[in-house]
Design a protein around this motif. Structure first.
Motif, short mmCIF file in Angstrom:
data_model
loop_
_atom_site.label_atom_id
_atom_site.label_comp_id
_atom_site.label_asym_id
_atom_site.label_seq_id
_atom_site.Cartn_x
_atom_site.Cartn_y
_atom_site.Cartn_z
N ARG A 114 -14.65 -19.35 -59.24
CA ARG A 114 -15.26 -20.30 -60.17
C ARG A 114 -15.62 -21.58 -59.41
NH1 ARG A 114 -13.49 -24.11 -63.95
NH2 ARG A 114 -11.31 -24.02 -63.28
N HIS A 115 -14.78 -21.92 -58.44
CA HIS A 115 -15.03 -23.12 -57.63
C HIS A 115 -15.91 -22.81 -56.42
CE1 HIS A 115 -12.07 -25.80 -59.62
NE2 HIS A 115 -11.47 -24.66 -59.90
N HIS A 116 -15.74 -21.64 -55.83
CA HIS A 116 -16.47 -21.26 -54.61
C HIS A 116 -17.04 -19.86 -54.83
CE1 HIS A 116 -14.82 -24.74 -52.62
NE2 HIS A 116 -13.60 -24.37 -52.97
N PRO A 117 -18.19 -19.76 -55.45
CA PRO A 117 -18.71 -18.45 -55.85
C PRO A 117 -18.75 -17.44 -54.70
CG PRO A 117 -20.00 -20.19 -56.86
CD PRO A 117 -19.05 -20.86 -55.91
N GLY A 118 -18.15 -16.28 -54.97
CA GLY A 118 -18.20 -15.20 -54.00
C GLY A 118 -17.32 -15.35 -52.79
N ALA A 119 -16.51 -16.41 -52.72
CA ALA A 119 -15.74 -16.68 -51.49
C ALA A 119 -14.84 -15.51 -51.11
CB ALA A 119 -14.89 -17.94 -51.67
N GLY A 120 -14.74 -15.27 -49.80
CA GLY A 120 -13.75 -14.33 -49.30
C GLY A 120 -12.38 -14.98 -49.28
N MET A 121 -11.34 -14.15 -49.18
CA MET A 121 -9.97 -14.68 -49.16
C MET A 121 -9.16 -13.99 -48.08
SD MET A 121 -9.15 -15.03 -53.27
CE MET A 121 -7.63 -15.96 -53.02
N VAL A 122 -8.24 -14.73 -47.47
CA VAL A 122 -7.29 -14.17 -46.51
C VAL A 122 -5.88 -14.60 -46.94
CG1 VAL A 122 -6.48 -14.16 -44.12
CG2 VAL A 122 -8.93 -14.17 -44.61
N ILE A 123 -5.00 -13.62 -47.14
CA ILE A 123 -3.64 -13.89 -47.59
C ILE A 123 -2.70 -13.07 -46.72
CG2 ILE A 123 -2.00 -13.72 -49.52
CD1 ILE A 123 -4.29 -14.14 -51.45
N ALA A 124 -1.59 -13.71 -46.29
CA ALA A 124 -0.69 -13.04 -45.33
C ALA A 124 0.76 -13.09 -45.80
CB ALA A 124 -0.83 -13.68 -43.96
N PRO A 125 1.17 -12.16 -46.66
CA PRO A 125 2.59 -12.08 -47.01
C PRO A 125 3.39 -11.49 -45.86
CG PRO A 125 1.37 -10.31 -48.08
CD PRO A 125 0.36 -11.15 -47.35
N GLU A 126 4.71 -11.66 -45.91
CA GLU A 126 5.55 -10.96 -44.93
C GLU A 126 5.32 -9.46 -45.09
OE1 GLU A 126 9.59 -11.72 -44.03
OE2 GLU A 126 9.44 -13.85 -44.54
N ALA A 127 5.30 -8.76 -43.97
CA ALA A 127 5.06 -7.31 -44.01
C ALA A 127 6.10 -6.61 -44.88
CB ALA A 127 5.06 -6.75 -42.60
N ALA A 128 7.31 -7.14 -44.93
CA ALA A 128 8.38 -6.50 -45.71
C ALA A 128 8.26 -6.75 -47.21
CB ALA A 128 9.74 -7.00 -45.22
N ASN A 129 7.35 -7.63 -47.62
CA ASN A 129 7.21 -7.98 -49.04
C ASN A 129 6.27 -6.98 -49.72
OD1 ASN A 129 6.99 -9.15 -51.53
ND2 ASN A 129 6.65 -11.24 -50.75
N VAL A 130 6.80 -5.81 -50.00
CA VAL A 130 5.96 -4.71 -50.52
C VAL A 130 5.28 -5.06 -51.86
CG1 VAL A 130 5.96 -2.29 -51.23
CG2 VAL A 130 7.32 -3.01 -49.28
N PRO A 131 5.99 -5.66 -52.84
CA PRO A 131 5.29 -5.97 -54.10
C PRO A 131 4.10 -6.91 -53.88
CG PRO A 131 7.66 -6.15 -54.39
CD PRO A 131 7.43 -5.95 -52.93
N SER A 132 4.27 -7.91 -53.01
CA SER A 132 3.17 -8.85 -52.75
C SER A 132 1.99 -8.12 -52.11
CB SER A 132 3.66 -9.98 -51.84
OG SER A 132 2.65 -10.93 -51.65
N ARG A 133 2.29 -7.21 -51.20
CA ARG A 133 1.21 -6.45 -50.55
C ARG A 133 0.50 -5.55 -51.57
NH1 ARG A 133 3.29 -4.24 -44.80
NH2 ARG A 133 1.19 -3.33 -44.94
N ARG A 134 1.29 -4.92 -52.44
CA ARG A 134 0.69 -3.98 -53.42
C ARG A 134 -0.27 -4.71 -54.36
NH1 ARG A 134 -1.10 -0.07 -53.48
NH2 ARG A 134 -0.71 0.55 -55.64
N ILE A 135 0.10 -5.90 -54.81
CA ILE A 135 -0.78 -6.57 -55.78
C ILE A 135 -2.07 -7.05 -55.11
CG2 ILE A 135 1.12 -7.13 -57.34
CD1 ILE A 135 0.99 -10.03 -56.43
N LEU A 136 -2.01 -7.30 -53.80
CA LEU A 136 -3.25 -7.61 -53.08
C LEU A 136 -4.11 -6.35 -52.95
CD1 LEU A 136 -1.89 -9.95 -50.25
CD2 LEU A 136 -3.06 -10.62 -52.36
N GLU A 137 -3.46 -5.26 -52.53
CA GLU A 137 -4.22 -4.00 -52.35
C GLU A 137 -4.86 -3.57 -53.65
OE1 GLU A 137 -1.06 -1.60 -50.81
OE2 GLU A 137 -1.19 -2.47 -48.79
N LYS A 138 -4.14 -3.73 -54.77
CA LYS A 138 -4.69 -3.29 -56.06
C LYS A 138 -5.82 -4.18 -56.54
CE LYS A 138 -0.63 -2.78 -58.12
NZ LYS A 138 0.27 -2.47 -59.27
N ASN A 139 -6.01 -5.33 -55.86
CA ASN A 139 -7.14 -6.21 -56.19
C ASN A 139 -8.22 -6.19 -55.13
OD1 ASN A 139 -6.85 -7.94 -58.79
ND2 ASN A 139 -4.76 -7.83 -57.96
#
Ligand SMILES: CC(C)(COP(=O)(O)OP(=O)(O)OC[C@H]1O[C@@H](n2cnc3c(N)ncnc32)[C@H](O)[C@@H]1OP(=O)(O)O)[C@@H](O)C(=O)NCCC(=O)NCCS
Length: 174
Positions: A114-139
């Motif tokens: 809404r603020h930056h139309p179409g912007a790409g994103m980079v997010i880096a959870p700890e590799a061991a944080n499986v739930p955080s990784r899953r919610i990124l993958e599912k999006n």
């Protein structure tokens, strides 16, 4: 998020499931002071804070920022200036594992774009944080690398995920 929400966010930061990933090398009080500083900067703050509600009830929070405002961290994750980074939590432990985290990331992407139309994103959870990784993958985030990052206070591996910009150019400057 407003200053009035910090008591609630402080309670969430002290929950073990949040503290494990948000403050492994610091304290809830230090994290709260950082959040307070962002809020006191007002609309011009580089890091934007959002309270997340489910059916009108506070449930968690997100923060997002343009990597270009944090050059050292951007270099560490190979993010471009126009891309956006973020951190997030469902604070209420009773709400975990119900799909709300996945919905929160979808809402976060909408808010960022809404603020930056179409912007790409980079997010880096700890590799061991499986739930955080899953919610990124599912999006729609794709795993780019798994490695320690020079800007972290520890050498545990981080899973670097990228959501391509909406026009497919992850390096676009928006
Ligand atoms: C990360 C977080 C937001 C996820 O929220 P959530 O509401 O539990 O997420 P969802 O229910 O939408 O999805 C969780 C996914 O992780 C999976 N999962 C959860 N625990 C898991 C485990 N131990 N091993 C494997 N998968 C696991 C779930 O099965 C689900 O995936 P699926 O739909 O493919 O089955 C939440 O766990 C949280 O706030 N954690 C603390 C703060 C945090 O880690 N923030 C991120 C820092 S980068």
């Amino acid at each position: 998020m407003t200053l009035a929400d910090l008591t609630t966010v402080g309670n969430w930061l002290r929950q073990p499931h949040v503290a494990r990933w948000w403050t492994p090398e610091s304290t809830a009080e230090q994290a709260l002071e950082t959040l307070r500083a962002h809020l006191e900067e007002g609309a011009g703050a580089a890091t934007k804070l959002c309270l997340v509600s489910i059916d009108g009830q506070p449930a968690g929070w997100c923060q997002w920022y343009r990597w270009g405002d944090y050059p050292a961290e951007a270099t560490a994750v190979d993010a471009q200036d126009g891309e956006v980074g973020a951190d997030y939590a469902i604070g209420n432990a009773d709400l975990l594992g119900c799909g709300f985290g996945t919905a929160m990331i979808a809402a976060l992407i909408s808010e960022v774009r809404r603020h930056h139309p179409g912007a790409g994103m980079v997010i880096a959870p700890e590799a061991a944080n499986v739930p955080s990784r899953r919610i990124l993958e599912k999006n729609g985030f794709r795993l780019e690398s798994v490695r320690p990052l020079a800007t972290e206070r520890h050498d545990r591996p981080m899973a670097v995920y990228r959501l391509a910009s909406a026009d497919g150019d992850s390096a676009s400057q928006r």
